[in-house]
Enzyme design. Sequence first.
Site, mmCIF file in Angstrom:
data_model
loop_
_atom_site.group_PDB
_atom_site.id
_atom_site.type_symbol
_atom_site.label_atom_id
_atom_site.label_comp_id
_atom_site.label_asym_id
_atom_site.label_seq_id
_atom_site.Cartn_x
_atom_site.Cartn_y
_atom_site.Cartn_z
ATOM 1 N NE ARG A 54 -5.923 -0.848 -1.904
ATOM 2 C CZ ARG A 54 -4.950 -1.562 -1.570
ATOM 3 N NH1 ARG A 54 -5.348 -2.663 -0.804
ATOM 4 N NH2 ARG A 54 -3.679 -1.088 -1.039
ATOM 5 C CE LYS A 67 -2.977 7.467 -1.537
ATOM 6 N NZ LYS A 67 -2.774 7.022 -0.118
ATOM 7 C CG ASP A 95 -2.273 0.847 -3.372
ATOM 8 O OD1 ASP A 95 -1.195 1.325 -3.054
ATOM 9 O OD2 ASP A 95 -3.325 1.262 -2.602
ATOM 10 C CG ASN A 96 -1.697 4.426 -4.280
ATOM 11 O OD1 ASN A 96 -2.561 3.777 -3.633
ATOM 12 N ND2 ASN A 96 -0.550 4.897 -3.535
ATOM 13 C CG HIS A 103 -9.874 2.027 0.729
ATOM 14 N ND1 HIS A 103 -8.973 2.748 0.061
ATOM 15 C CD2 HIS A 103 -10.844 2.693 1.330
ATOM 16 C CE1 HIS A 103 -9.225 3.931 0.526
ATOM 17 N NE2 HIS A 103 -10.336 4.107 0.996
ATOM 18 C CB CYS A 138 -5.960 3.171 -1.539
ATOM 19 S SG CYS A 138 -4.758 3.968 -0.977
ATOM 20 C CE LYS A 140 -6.221 0.747 1.512
ATOM 21 N NZ LYS A 140 -5.262 2.158 1.446
ATOM 22 C CG HIS A 196 -1.870 3.956 3.736
ATOM 23 N ND1 HIS A 196 -2.054 5.114 4.787
ATOM 24 C CD2 HIS A 196 -2.434 4.210 2.804
ATOM 25 C CE1 HIS A 196 -2.969 5.856 4.210
ATOM 26 N NE2 HIS A 196 -3.302 5.279 2.752
ATOM 27 C CG ASP A 226 -2.024 1.070 1.284
ATOM 28 O OD1 ASP A 226 -2.183 1.605 0.287
ATOM 29 O OD2 ASP A 226 -2.827 0.844 1.999
ATOM 30 C CG ASP A 227 0.132 4.766 -0.037
ATOM 31 O OD1 ASP A 227 -0.883 4.367 -0.824
ATOM 32 O OD2 ASP A 227 -0.192 5.657 0.740
HETATM 33 CA CA LIG Z 1 -2.297 3.125 -1.567
#
Ligand SMILES: [Ca+2]
Length: 551
Positions: A81, A391, A337-338, A141, A77, A139, A231, A39-40
């Site tokens: 996803r 991001k 994811d980003n 989300h 995010c 996660k 994250h 994540d990130d």
């Molecule tokens: Ca993310």
Amino acid sequence: MTVTAIVLAATTTLTLAGCKATPKTEVARRPNILLIVADDLGYSDIGPYGGEIATPALDQLAKEGLQLSNFHVLPTCSPTRSVLLSGMDNHRAGLGTMGEFTTPEMEGIPGYAGYLNFGVAALPEVLERAGYHTYMAGKWHLGLDENTSPHARGFEETFVLLQGGGSHWNDRKPISPPETMVYQRNGKEVESLPDDFYSTRYYTDRTLEWIEQGRADDQPFFAYLAYTAPHDPLHAPKAYIDKYEGKYDRGWDSLRQERLQSLKKLGMVPKGAVAFPRLPTVKAWDDMSPEERELAARDMEVYAAMVDYMDEQIQRVFDYLEEIGEYDNTMILFISDNGANGSLPTAYPGQTEEYLGSFDNSLDNRGLPGSYIEMGPGWAQASMSPSRMFKAYPTEGGIRAPLLVKVAGKPARPGTMNGSFVHVRDIMPTLLEVAGAGKPDVIDGRKVLPMQGQSVLDLFTGRSEKAYPGADRVGYELFSFKAFIDGNWKIVWMPKPLGTGEWELFDLSTDPAEVRDLSADRPDKLQAMVALWNQYKEDNGVLDIVPEIAK
Ligand SMILES: [Ca+2]
């Protein structure tokens, strides 16, 4: 090579119909799928992409499989996803904007539902019906209630955080006051977390537990390990933070250049590429006071510790799969994811100074329980070097991500780097092909949209050097920021001062940092690209809405 591995290597080139003729029952067993999402995580943080953070598990994965240098996701995010788990554009899947940013005009529009809507087939829904065990830890989300939970969308066993982020410890402190942190186990809220809870380890433990439990039968598994690391708020066990003490004292300006040089050495960016310049909001490292530098360096130490720890947990999963003899029969994917997160926590909706002031961010407590720190734009630019921004933006800094993949059995060319453009929309169709599952038109009586992504399995197995024709043509819109990519060409629209307030045109083959706007030199090309974006907008029901944060 074991008999199973040889047989499986052979079956990767066969259709399911082809498998029927083979006598042994183990041959008919389809591969397990392990999908790991960070994540990130920035593009160049991990070893295979030139980063200095210790990631031996991911280094090994790259050596055994395929590494893509030109993989793309969405700028944040939940939109990514939604595409990952549907094979659809985010405006079709329900994340036309993030759930946190929906406005009254979006009400009742399925593409802007703020959750993974029911007009698309979710990857676990399809795999579950195709006879897979489906597990998810981490996660989600993509929906906040029981009906939109991952358990309701096809995951048989889940332990998930519903929201986009928050504390990695057991205190459940949200990223901003109006948010809460809700953990769910199979659709039901989890009352309390163990005292020694740490997100990355806990998600790994659950995943291993379910894989073990599922061994009782012959079904393959699909495990979605959606880590919340790295994250913000950045949190890591102290021993891991200590390991990186002093490692970032040289500062973000040096790191941005070092990462660029590493990527050039690996052949992942053109030799002539320059890094996007330091943003006006970021201080030059040399101009900072010793105290400012000490605090900022610690933030990057904690970030590195989170990534290091995650890699160690990934190794635990690999070791366990080896131990039970399933490693070779498991397709493994690792993505982020980003882009790295360069925003400050003040950007989160409903944030207050009072809330942020309630944390103990003293040097010695940074990264430990009760602290709330982030990597910030200086380190995020280094993490995404040489790209523009990070991001939240459709510039390369927001959407370029690592992808490592090892197919089940033995890949044709292990340790290959490939520069083909692949988009996150292509992951689900690829996994459906691996699973021998068709693309459904109807699920549980619900009619679902035809999938937009296409399988890139031939590229992943090494049977092909390139993805399908058109794989490198993709549109973007999020928070009113827009982009379209067609091969090496890219257009970007962002308001001033982020952009020019007009469409900009770039040639990514020579200018991956998007620093030379060619719109005035190539009006013909610009016009053709804008027409492609307009068509994209129409095809996917993109609305003209400018949210507060983009004004
Ligand atoms: Ca993310």
